[in-house]
Design an enzyme around this catalytic site. Structure first.
Site, PDB file in Angstrom:
ATOM      1  N   ARG A 105      98.519  94.686  35.118  1.00 49.24           N
ATOM      2  CA  ARG A 105      97.209  94.880  35.735  1.00 49.24           C
ATOM      3  C   ARG A 105      96.279  95.703  34.858  1.00 49.24           C
ATOM      4  O   ARG A 105      95.097  95.371  34.720  1.00 49.24           O
ATOM      5  CB  ARG A 105      97.381  95.532  37.116  1.00 49.24           C
ATOM      6  CG  ARG A 105      96.092  95.797  37.879  1.00 49.24           C
ATOM      7  CD  ARG A 105      95.089  94.661  37.822  1.00 49.24           C
ATOM      8  NE  ARG A 105      95.638  93.360  38.156  1.00 49.24           N
ATOM      9  CZ  ARG A 105      95.064  92.214  37.826  1.00 49.24           C
ATOM     10  NH1 ARG A 105      93.936  92.200  37.106  1.00 49.24           N
ATOM     11  NH2 ARG A 105      95.608  91.071  38.172  1.00 49.24           N
ATOM     12  N   LYS A 140      73.540 102.232  29.500  1.00 48.33           N
ATOM     13  CA  LYS A 140      73.931 102.020  30.896  1.00 48.33           C
ATOM     14  C   LYS A 140      75.353 101.457  30.928  1.00 48.33           C
ATOM     15  O   LYS A 140      75.591 100.299  31.269  1.00 48.33           O
ATOM     16  CB  LYS A 140      72.944 101.092  31.595  1.00 48.33           C
ATOM     17  CG  LYS A 140      71.544 101.695  31.703  1.00 48.33           C
ATOM     18  CD  LYS A 140      70.566 100.719  32.323  1.00 48.33           C
ATOM     19  CE  LYS A 140      69.168 101.318  32.385  1.00 48.33           C
ATOM     20  NZ  LYS A 140      68.173 100.380  32.944  1.00 48.33           N
ATOM     21  N   LYS A 172      61.287 108.697  26.575  1.00 53.93           N
ATOM     22  CA  LYS A 172      61.033 107.953  27.796  1.00 53.93           C
ATOM     23  C   LYS A 172      60.000 108.683  28.650  1.00 53.93           C
ATOM     24  O   LYS A 172      59.479 109.728  28.248  1.00 53.93           O
ATOM     25  CB  LYS A 172      62.351 107.737  28.552  1.00 53.93           C
ATOM     26  CG  LYS A 172      63.351 106.891  27.752  1.00 53.93           C
ATOM     27  CD  LYS A 172      64.678 106.753  28.447  1.00 53.93           C
ATOM     28  CE  LYS A 172      64.592 105.889  29.687  1.00 53.93           C
ATOM     29  NZ  LYS A 172      64.315 104.466  29.378  1.00 53.93           N
ATOM     30  N   ASP A 222      58.289  98.562  28.120  1.00 53.39           N
ATOM     31  CA  ASP A 222      58.974  98.665  29.402  1.00 53.39           C
ATOM     32  C   ASP A 222      58.272  97.839  30.473  1.00 53.39           C
ATOM     33  O   ASP A 222      57.131  98.121  30.851  1.00 53.39           O
ATOM     34  CB  ASP A 222      59.042 100.134  29.829  1.00 53.39           C
ATOM     35  CG  ASP A 222      59.859 100.335  31.085  1.00 53.39           C
ATOM     36  OD1 ASP A 222      60.897  99.658  31.221  1.00 53.39           O
ATOM     37  OD2 ASP A 222      59.470 101.158  31.934  1.00 53.39           O
TER      38      ASP A 222
END
EC number: 2.4.2.19
Length: 285
Positions: A105, A140, A172, A222
């Protein structure tokens, strides 16, 4: 493609976390009850759907952790970056059965996740083929998995943006608010870190006009509409042709080609790492 030292360290840490999650409450009781200690098996990692493979070296590192290098033998494998159809065996190996099932897994979670990123990236790369635009990732990323996720983006044909906060500056809106204006923010960063590449996010053509004379390495557009992006490219080409432009926000596979055809250098796609669907891969014995 091969993992860098940073990516290897990240892989080992992710594997350790995954195995700890499975084994912290006790051993693999189902496997111990049903599989003889001496049993060995031949098994394959098989994809249930078409995609681009990434992370097979991570799978081997998982097996190393559980079985040791002498506990299994690889009989055949494809290479990371391969485009595979449904039903393709990505890797076939002989292994001690108990250890293989214990590792299963953790191994499949990581390979499926990384292959999902590579597959999604390849779809974006295909969408902008024939233009100069490159598909680029963002920060991100999932905590602890950034190095591996960025590896998977490269495997799918994309390019990496900055790895952290210190290898490049990205101004930003909150930085602009703190500094007073976008130009003031840019000048402050250049004064503090003159040797680092500096990128600036703008949300209007007016901000673009203010920043272009400063000639940062890159301007991030943006949430610009297509017509705004076309105008931004025209102004860049005439006023500061060395500045690169990146489209970000509101992009989709359906609109990728339209934005790429404006002449921007990059499309920033956060969804490659923050919400990608895993590639369905199973272990068949």
């Amino acid at each position: 493609m091969g993992l860098s030292d940073w990516e290897l360290a990240a892989a080992r840490a992710a594997i350790a976390r995954g195995l700890d999650e499975d084994l912290r409450y006790g051993p693999d009781v189902t496997t111990l009850a049903t599989v003889p200690a001496s049993a060995t098996t031949t098994a394959s990692l098989v994809t249930r759907e078409a995609g681009v493979v990434a992370g097979l070296d991570v799978a081997l590192l998982t097996l190393n952790e559980v079985l040791g290098t002498n506990g299994y033998r690889v009989l055949d494998r494809v290479e990371d970056g391969a485009r595979v159809p449904p039903g393709e065996a990505l890797m076939t190996l002989e292994a001690q059965t108990r250890g293989l099932l214990t590792a299963e897994r953790t191994m499949l979670n990581l390979v499926g996740h990384l292959s999902g990123i590579a597959t999604a990236t390849a779809a974006w790369v295909d969408a902008v083929r024939g233009t100069k635009a490159k598909i680029r990732d963002t920060r991100k990323t999932l905590p602890g998995l950034r190095a591996l996720q960025k590896y998977a983006v490269r495997t799918g044909g994309g390019v990496n943006h900055r790895l952290g906060l210190g290898d490049a500056a990205l101004i930003k809106d909150n930085h602009v608010a703190a500094a007073g204006s976008v130009v003031d923010a840019l000048r402050a960063v250049r004064n503090a870190a003159p040797d680092l590449p500096c990128e600036v996010e703008v949300d209007s053509l007016e901000q673009l006009d203010a920043v272009l004379p400063e000639k940062p390495e890159l301007i991030l557009l943006d949430n610009f509409a297509v017509w705004q992006t076309q105008t931004a490219v025209q102004r860049r080409d005439s006023r500061a042709p060395t500045v690169m432009l990146e489209s970000s926000g509101g992009l989709s596979l359906q609109t990728a080609a339209t934005y790429a055809e404006t002449g921007v250098d990059y499309l920033a796609v956060g969804a490659l790492t923050h919400s990608v669907r895993v590639l369905d891969i199973g272990l068949d014995m």
